[in-house]
Design an enzyme around this catalytic site. Structure first.
Site, PDB file in Angstrom:
ATOM      1  N   GLU A   1       1.030  -1.401   0.062  1.00 21.71           N
ATOM      2  CA  GLU A   1      -0.092  -0.203   0.511  1.00 21.71           C
ATOM      3  C   GLU A   1       0.955   1.308  -0.185  1.00 21.71           C
ATOM      4  OE1 GLU A   1      -2.925   0.094  -0.895  1.00 21.71           O
ATOM      5  OE2 GLU A   1      -3.376  -1.975  -0.516  1.00 21.71           O
TER       6      GLU A   1
ATOM      7  N   TYR B   1      -7.181   5.149   4.793  1.00 21.95           N
ATOM      8  CA  TYR B   1      -7.587   4.897   2.902  1.00 21.95           C
ATOM      9  C   TYR B   1      -6.099   4.134   3.203  1.00 21.95           C
ATOM     10  CZ  TYR B   1      -5.706   2.063  -0.639  1.00 21.95           C
ATOM     11  OH  TYR B   1      -5.325   1.342  -1.294  1.00 21.95           O
TER      12      TYR B   1
ATOM     13  N   ASP C   1      -9.984   5.748  -1.463  1.00 21.76           N
ATOM     14  CA  ASP C   1      -9.292   6.201  -2.872  1.00 21.76           C
ATOM     15  C   ASP C   1      -9.639   7.378  -4.029  1.00 21.76           C
ATOM     16  OD1 ASP C   1      -9.654   4.289  -4.658  1.00 21.76           O
ATOM     17  OD2 ASP C   1      -7.527   3.332  -4.609  1.00 21.76           O
TER      18      ASP C   1
END
Ligand code: SF4
Length: 356
Positions: free
Chosen positions: A41, A124, A142
């Site tokens: 991520e 997020y 997102d």
């Protein structure tokens, strides 16, 4: 928020699409190790999947556990990150790895709120890690998700306004399939990336088309709405590679910006573009380099576009007649330059030049 028929239609059809598509296979998909999910991520923030993949594999190979990353030398991690840009991500990666290894006894946090305490992790990323690793019911929001929701529900509240952020977060949470948050989150992100794309979305074959507000009112290109249009700042960099007795002067950046902790040569920054010769003639260059230096080479101008700024810069190699009287700089042997981590702007120059 209440589940309306339109919302039920959305979630059901999205999951149907997910179950019947050819999913993109990525090494982090289906991954349950929170460390690897976190790594992927952070790497994928502001980086294309194709480019991020190579870096993800390198990091997992070099640092298979969070403890190994925490124990690594900072410069080695930056070196591995070199070329990915947005170096604050790398700094946060190191800080969070050390926080987990030394403050949490090596145990990765297991709740959304605890994950959110990690440096560089916003709502997020916390939702992504907590749903993918622990199947906790937190919806990811997102850019892809915002676009899908704004179009399907026909919402023209700016996605970057305070009101918009609150509204879209609540809407996303109300749509989440609480039984399989991990599957749902992956589905909506992939749907935004591959079907409801920013340009030329695949509306003709879209499973949501029947109820899609933007499609039915011909507003696909108008949604989502953004409040702020980015204004880019222009910057002009003049890097002076000062050499004395086969050593080069470098400096580790301490400024709190995207290049913090990376190395650079002496930098003269200008608001307006001047020529390299103008800089060489300037009093500030002479006061830095002293008398009697020789100009070895002047590069072409390099350009780089960042989100908020455009940078143009040139590299001027000089050989000094005497060592610098400048204690903010250190020296390194010419042939060891490549062991240091430099911003991408500078490594492009190294790649073309190959040696000093
Ligand atoms: Fe997106 Fe088009 Fe599908 Fe609407 S119909 S959700 S705009 S791809």
């Amino acid at each position: 928020m209440k589940k309306t028929n339109k919302r039920i239609f959305f979630t059901e059809n999205l999951l149907f699409w997910n179950a019947t598509r050819n999913a993109r296979t990525m090494p982090w998909k289906g991954e349950k190790d929170p460390y690897r999910i976190w790594l992927s991520e952070i790497i994928l923030q502001q980086t294309r999947v194709e480019q991020g993949l190579e870096y993800y594999n390198r990091f997992v190979y070099q640092y298979p556990t969070v403890s190994l990353l925490a124990a690594a030398h900072e410069n080695d991690v930056f070196k591995l990150w070199e070329g990915l840009g947005y170096y604050s991500r790398c700094r946060n990666l190191i800080a969070s790895a050390r926080y987990i290894a030394f403050d949490l006894g090596g145990f990765f946090p297991e709740s959304y709120d605890e994950i959110l305490k990690m440096k560089g992790v916003g709502p997020y990323t916390a939702a992504a890690i907590s749903s993918f690793a622990y199947n906790l019911p937190h919806a990811v929001v997102d850019g892809n998700v915002l676009r899908v929701l704004a179009r399907f529900f026909g919402i023209d509240t700016p996605i970057d306004s305070n009101e918009g952020k609150k509204y879209f977060t609540e809407l996303a949470q109300s749509l989440l399939d609480k039984g399989s948050p991990s599957l749902y989150n992956q589905a909506i992100m992939d749907f935004g990336a591959t079907v409801c794309k920013p340009q030329l979305p695949l509306c003709e074959s879209c499973v949501l088309q029947k109820e899609c507000d933007a499609f039915n009112t011909n507003r696909i290109n108008e949604l989502p709405v953004k409040e702020k249009k980015l204004k880019k700042r222009s910057r002009f960099f003049y890097y002076v590679i000062a050499e004395f007795e086969d050593k080069i002067y470098v400096r580790k950046r301490t400024e709190k910006d995207i290049w913090q902790s990376l190395f650079e040569f002496k930098l003269f920054e200008k608001e307006e573009k001047i020529t390299a010769e103008d800089l060489l003639d300037s009093a500030e260059l002479k006061s830095f380099a002293g008398q009697g230096f020789k100009v070895q080479s002047i590069s072409k101008f390099y350009k780089q576009q960042l989100t908020h700024q455009s940078i143009e810069g040139v590299f001027i190699h000089i050989v000094l007649a005497a060592p610098l009287a400048n204690d903010e700089m250190e020296t390194i042997e010419k042939d060891r330059i490549s062991t240091l981590a430099f911003p991408r702007f500078m490594t492009r120059f190294f790649e073309e030049r190959q040696s000093f």
